[in-house]
Design an enzyme around this catalytic site. Structure first.
Site, PDB file in Angstrom:
ATOM      1  N   HIS A  90     -61.544 -35.252  -0.300  1.00 28.31           N
ATOM      2  CA  HIS A  90     -61.503 -34.440  -0.485  1.00 28.31           C
ATOM      3  C   HIS A  90     -61.861 -33.648  -1.505  1.00 28.31           C
ATOM      4  CE1 HIS A  90     -57.949 -32.087  -1.980  1.00 28.31           C
ATOM      5  NE2 HIS A  90     -56.967 -32.363  -1.345  1.00 28.31           N
TER       6      HIS A  90
ATOM      7  N   ASP B 240     -59.310 -42.249  -5.612  1.00 28.71           N
ATOM      8  CA  ASP B 240     -58.209 -40.704  -5.295  1.00 28.71           C
ATOM      9  C   ASP B 240     -57.039 -41.799  -4.186  1.00 28.71           C
ATOM     10  OD1 ASP B 240     -57.608 -38.857  -3.991  1.00 28.71           O
ATOM     11  OD2 ASP B 240     -58.746 -37.343  -3.813  1.00 28.71           O
TER      12      ASP B 240
ATOM     13  N   GLN C 110     -53.444 -39.962  -1.008  1.00 27.83           N
ATOM     14  CA  GLN C 110     -53.064 -40.894   0.342  1.00 27.83           C
ATOM     15  C   GLN C 110     -52.157 -42.043   0.283  1.00 27.83           C
ATOM     16  OE1 GLN C 110     -52.237 -38.463   2.587  1.00 27.83           O
ATOM     17  NE2 GLN C 110     -53.279 -36.987   2.046  1.00 27.83           N
TER      18      GLN C 110
ATOM     19  N   LYS D 121     -46.754 -35.225  -2.545  1.00 28.47           N
ATOM     20  CA  LYS D 121     -47.240 -36.530  -1.700  1.00 28.47           C
ATOM     21  C   LYS D 121     -46.012 -37.827  -1.373  1.00 28.47           C
ATOM     22  CE  LYS D 121     -51.583 -33.901  -0.682  1.00 28.47           C
ATOM     23  NZ  LYS D 121     -52.964 -34.111  -0.697  1.00 28.47           N
TER      24      LYS D 121
ATOM     25  N   CYS E  55     -59.318 -29.406   3.380  1.00 32.27           N
ATOM     26  CA  CYS E  55     -60.162 -29.311   2.339  1.00 32.27           C
ATOM     27  C   CYS E  55     -60.840 -30.662   1.901  1.00 32.27           C
ATOM     28  CB  CYS E  55     -59.170 -29.519   0.583  1.00 32.27           C
ATOM     29  SG  CYS E  55     -57.974 -28.550  -0.328  1.00 32.27           S
TER      30      CYS E  55
HETATM   31  C1  LIG Z   1     -53.600 -33.801  -1.999  1.00 27.33           C
HETATM   32  C2  LIG Z   1     -54.976 -34.426  -1.970  1.00 27.33           C
HETATM   33  C3  LIG Z   1     -55.758 -34.356  -3.615  1.00 27.33           C
HETATM   34  C4  LIG Z   1     -55.282 -33.151  -3.960  1.00 27.33           C
HETATM   35  O1  LIG Z   1     -53.949 -33.326  -4.239  1.00 27.33           O
HETATM   36  P1  LIG Z   1     -53.024 -32.579  -5.530  1.00 27.33           P
HETATM   37  O2  LIG Z   1     -51.206 -32.363  -5.340  1.00 27.33           O
HETATM   38  O3  LIG Z   1     -53.938 -31.003  -4.361  1.00 27.33           O
HETATM   39  O4  LIG Z   1     -53.442 -32.399  -6.824  1.00 27.33           O
HETATM   40  C5  LIG Z   1     -56.517 -34.459  -3.480  1.00 27.33           C
HETATM   41  N1  LIG Z   1     -57.274 -35.860  -2.611  1.00 27.33           N
HETATM   42  C6  LIG Z   1     -56.130 -36.142  -0.860  1.00 27.33           C
HETATM   43  C7  LIG Z   1     -57.051 -37.101  -0.608  1.00 27.33           C
HETATM   44  C8  LIG Z   1     -55.809 -35.750  -1.061  1.00 27.33           C
HETATM   45  O5  LIG Z   1     -54.782 -35.839  -0.310  1.00 27.33           O
END
Ligand SMILES: *Cc1c(COP(=O)(O)O)cnc(C)c1O
Length: 432
Positions: free
Chosen positions: A149, A226, A229, A252, A390
């Site tokens: 992302h 990260d 998800q 999320k 993104c």
């Molecule tokens: C949504 C997402 C982000 C960013 O998260 P924010 O809440 O927008 O700061 C980063 N990495 C992944 C894989 C995402 O799905």
């Protein structure tokens, strides 16, 4: 000693009055309709049709438990945290720190003070990158993957622009899995950071984080995962993953926006310089010097998102009432159902078919722009996302200028999956 023998003096529990339901039988199945009923927004209609919300990978809806926790706080016990000696300040502080403990339990962190609040996943990665930037030298390497992302790309690009760090890109294979051999060959003595996603927000691919941790650590590098998800769908255990940093975002996880955070190994957090300066993050401030608070408060300058943190705690408490494996199996079943119904359509392109992937269905429709497909599906009440998600380097890797994405969450039902397929078939008819 045989299996049936009784240890002398041990208290033997009485046999259950009712036999337990068999494991894996219907009694253990996840009741998505019951979970769905706890999300007020999901009973609304869109364009005259029942809402079919398949955009949870962008942001998930909120259950009543979260809404009530946040409004309840504002109605009964709200004040700023940490500073006060009055009752409301103490109550709010207690709830705020209890939410940190809930997150720590959810991620299986060693201790709650290894959880740093941020305003989301993006800020958590920027916090680590900014800290690393203070010791980075030209030529130091940061290894990322093609499926990241932008939140896990751009902060590292900034270290490249400002300090001459070198970005190395681990390739993605045709099925959407990570090329682990190539990744291993990119990690070397100059690698400072390996930054990978736990689960791709486009492909659904779940990476073997533990194996990547071993590769990074063997080279003396740090691993940032990260988990925006993965924290939702992969039952994360940060100790088992051996991640130095694990990033998550509240909205999320069925929690509110404006809150997320960073787990760090104690040593990794303590080696990281402060991010922003201000109140709450200091030990002492004098005219000619300043000293900082310990971890995690050192990274939490200013008034934190108090209501949001407590809302996220409520979301995770609520989520922990379900069997995570059952939720995952339910989401997988919805994905498989939709895939099966779409299997024979040669006008459909699917991105990401790696084994063990999560319930994200990203697709292209021949002869149609993904934005148009999404807009037509919206007429049928079906919410899917379209664009680059993104993740522009990934789109380029697969040679697509845009794609549409249906992402399944615990509140989706087989009726949703069917409505999605029906709406997609109808949308496609506009383009033939
Ligand atoms: C949504 C997402 C982000 C960013 O998260 P924010 O809440 O927008 O700061 C980063 N990495 C992944 C894989 C995402 O799905």
């Amino acid at each position: 000693m045989t299996e049936s023998s009784v240890i002398p003096g041990a208290v033997v529990p009485p046999p259950p009055s009712q036999p337990f339901p068999p494991r894996g039988g219907r009694a253990f199945e996840f009741d998505a309709h019951a979970a769905r009923a706890q999300f007020p927004i999901l009973s609304r209609r869109v364009n005259g049709k029942p809402l079919v919300y398949l955009d949870s990978a962008a942001s998930a809806q909120k259950p009543r438990a979260v809404i009530d926790a946040m409004t309840g706080l504002m109605e009964t016990s709200y004040a700023n945290v940490h500073r006060g000696l009055h009752t409301l300040a103490n109550e709010t502080t207690e709830a705020f720190e209890a939410a940190r403990e809930t997150v720590a339990r959810y991620l299986n962190a060693e201790t709650a003070d290894q959880i740093v609040w941020t305003k989301g996943g993006t800020e958590a990665i920027n916090l680590v990158a900014a800290g690393l930037g203070q010791s980075i030298r030209a030529g130091d390497e940061i290894v990322v993957t093609q499926m990241e992302h932008h939140a896990n790309i751009v902060p590292w690009h900034m270290l490249r622009e400002r300090f001459g760090a070198v970005l190395k890109w681990a390739p993605v294979l045709d099925d959407g899995s990570l090329d682990m051999d190539a990744l291993a060959s990119l990690i070397g003595p100059r690698t400072r950071m390996v930054a990978v996603t736990h689960m791709s927000n486009v492909l659904g691919t779940v990476n073997d984080v533990r194996a990547i941790a071993d590769l990074a650590h063997k080279a003396g590098a740090l691993l940032l995962v990260d988990g925006c998800q993965g924290a939702v769908h992969c039952a994360p255990d940060v100790q088992a993953l051996d991640a130095d940093f694990y990033v998550f975002t509240g909205h999320k996880l069925y929690g509110p926006t404006g809150i997320g955070g960073l787990y760090g190994k104690r040593a990794a957090l303590e080696a990281l310089p402060p991010y922003q300066g201000g109140g709450e993050m200091i030990a002492t401030v004098e005219e000619d010097r300043v000293s900082y608070a310990g971890v995690p408060h050192r990274f939490e300058a200013g008034t934190p998102p108090i209501i949001e943190a407590i809302g996220l705690g409520a979301a995770l408490d609520w989520l922990s009432g379900f069997d995570r494996a059952a939720i995952a199996a339910h989401e997988q079943a919805l994905y498989a159902h939709a895939r099966d119904r779409l299997a024979d359509f040669d006008w459909l392109g699917i991105l990401g078919t790696a084994e063990g992937k999560g319930a994200i269905l990203t697709f292209t429709v021949d002869g149609a722009h993904a934005h148009d497909v999404a807009q037509i599906m919206d007429r049928y009440g079906v919410a899917v996302r379209a664009g680059l998600h993104c993740a522009e380097p990934l789109a380029k890797r697969f040679g697509v200028s845009s794609s549409a994405r249906a992402s399944f969450a615990l509140y989706n039902t087989v009726e949703d999956a069917d409505a999605f397929v029906d709406a997609l078939i109808r949308a496609r008819e506009f383009f033939v």
